[in-house]
Design an enzyme around this catalytic site. Structure first.
Site, PDB file in Angstrom:
ATOM      1  N   THR A  78      57.223 102.019  44.741  1.00 61.20           N
ATOM      2  CA  THR A  78      55.796 101.745  44.645  1.00 61.20           C
ATOM      3  C   THR A  78      54.974 102.999  44.355  1.00 61.20           C
ATOM      4  OG1 THR A  78      55.960  99.847  46.138  1.00 61.20           O
ATOM      5  CG2 THR A  78      53.799 100.861  45.923  1.00 61.20           C
ATOM      6  N   THR A 107      59.884 101.393  49.350  1.00 60.77           N
ATOM      7  CA  THR A 107      59.948 101.159  50.791  1.00 60.77           C
ATOM      8  C   THR A 107      60.872 100.019  51.201  1.00 60.77           C
ATOM      9  OG1 THR A 107      58.014  99.684  50.772  1.00 60.77           O
ATOM     10  CG2 THR A 107      57.613 102.049  51.108  1.00 60.77           C
ATOM     11  N   ASP A 108      61.184  99.081  50.285  1.00 59.46           N
ATOM     12  CA  ASP A 108      62.000  97.933  50.693  1.00 59.46           C
ATOM     13  C   ASP A 108      63.341  98.375  51.261  1.00 59.46           C
ATOM     14  OD1 ASP A 108      60.146  95.998  50.108  1.00 59.46           O
ATOM     15  OD2 ASP A 108      60.975  95.495  48.150  1.00 59.46           O
ATOM     16  N   LYS A 154      62.327  99.617  58.693  1.00 58.77           N
ATOM     17  CA  LYS A 154      61.020  99.146  58.244  1.00 58.77           C
ATOM     18  C   LYS A 154      60.640  97.931  59.072  1.00 58.77           C
ATOM     19  CE  LYS A 154      58.364  97.738  54.176  1.00 58.77           C
ATOM     20  NZ  LYS A 154      58.388  97.403  52.725  1.00 58.77           N
ATOM     21  N   TYR A 162      79.406  90.977  79.541  1.00 53.07           N
ATOM     22  CA  TYR A 162      79.645  89.545  79.659  1.00 53.07           C
ATOM     23  C   TYR A 162      81.048  89.204  79.164  1.00 53.07           C
ATOM     24  CZ  TYR A 162      74.595  89.032  80.287  1.00 53.07           C
ATOM     25  OH  TYR A 162      73.307  89.118  80.765  1.00 53.07           O
TER      26      TYR A 162
END
Length: 328
Positions: free
Chosen positions: A15, A94-95, A166, A277
């Protein structure tokens, strides 16, 4: 920690440098001229020598793949060992910024210079954009001095390269280091087979979340597709449908034929502790390896670096359980 004198800016797309097209924002070249023009107009711009290299092709980071990680690694190593740069700034979308930061953390183990990744939520030049603030802030970090290794700078925060995710799709403070449990001790020594000079090959990896309604056949179809490594996103401290014997047998069979399988927690805080567990113990018995408090991005990047280096599953599992660069 030392100030960087000769910086490479590696522009991968994203971007930060995008321009508007009839189809929407898309990667665009020529960012060096825009960057130099902007910095030349700032009275208090960071003062350090830099050169910019564009990756080919430039990418919307939604299209980032393993071969692009390897191309970035190659460009960074060449910049340091051939061109003599003493720091590298990666401009990235940024993705998948957190994914690439994590992958590079493992692909560049032992690199004797700092590597910093940044990007922006809005393009440079857009009204109210965070682009120039993030870029100048990252440059300032190099001026002040950085530790060797891979880090991420965004919205005024300096974040660990393989502990960051993110969290927000629109806000400027999109990235954060998740408060997950961390082991304190690093591995005493990193072998040459895991160092930054080691070449890697692409690896067939997959991520599968555990969820109510997960069937053995879902996992079987995935694991029978040639997957070499699986990140299984478990509940809480590393539990799952442990009463489903067919599902357990699918996992066990995959491990027996050489698929490496690691477990992370779906929770943003916490860690995998199989012993808590009985359900966790049953999953571990199939051959799952605990990723401790590692993020999804770190677990995927570490699997890629280990298996991509040609390690067999047993060796890869041993190194996966060690803290290589602060990821666990």
């Amino acid at each position: 920690m030392r100030a960087v004198k000769n910086l490479l800016v590696l522009y991968t797309g994203g971007t930060i440098g995008m321009l508007e097209t009839p189809e929407g924002l898309a990667p665009a070249g020529g960012f060096e001229a825009r960057m130099r023009e902007y910095l030349g107009q700032q009275a208090k711009a960071p003062q350090l020598q830099w050169a910019l290299q564009e990756m080919n092709p430039l990418l919307d980071s939604a299209n980032m793949q393993q071969h692009n990680w390897l191309a970035m690694r190659d460009a960074i190593v060449e910049a340091v060992e051939v061109a003599g740069h003493d720091g590298v700034l990666v401009l990235h979308g940024t993705d998948t910024l957190a994914h690439s930061a994590a992958a590079l953390s493992f692909l560049l183990l032992g690199l004797p210079v700092p590597v910093l990744l940044t990007g922006s939520m809005l393009p440079a030049g857009a009204p109210g954009s965070d682009a120039w603030g993030n870029l100048c802030g990252a440059l300032r970090q190099f001026e002040l001095g950085l530790e060797d290794g891979v880090q991420l700078y965004f919205h005024g925060q300096l974040l660990h390269g393989c502990r960051t995710s993110k969290l927000r799709s629109e806000a400027f403070d999109a990235f954060a280091a998740l408060p997950r449990h961390r082991d304190s001790e690093l591995a005493a020594e990193i072998p040459a087979t895991l160092g930054y000079r080691q070449l890697r090959q692409p690896v067939n990896l997959a991520i599968m979340p555990v969820f109510p309604g997960l069937h053995a056949e879902h996992l079987r179809a995935l694991l029978d597709s040639g997957v070499q490594g699986l990140v299984l996103e478990c509940y809480g401290s590393g539990t799952g449908p442990s009463d489903d014997q067919a599902l357990l047998e699918v996992l066990h069979s995959a491990r027996q034929r050489g698929v490496m399988m690691v477990a992370i927690s779906q929770c943003p805080e916490g860690t995998v502790v199989f012993d808590t567990y009985a359900a966790g113990n049953r999953l571990r018995a199939t051959g799952l390896v605990s990723a401790g408090g590692m993020t999804r991005e770190a677990a995927l990047g570490k699997l890629f670096a280990l298996l991509g280096a040609g390690l067999d599953v047993e060796a890869a599992e041993r190194w996966f359980e060690l803290n290589l660069c602060g990821e666990r």
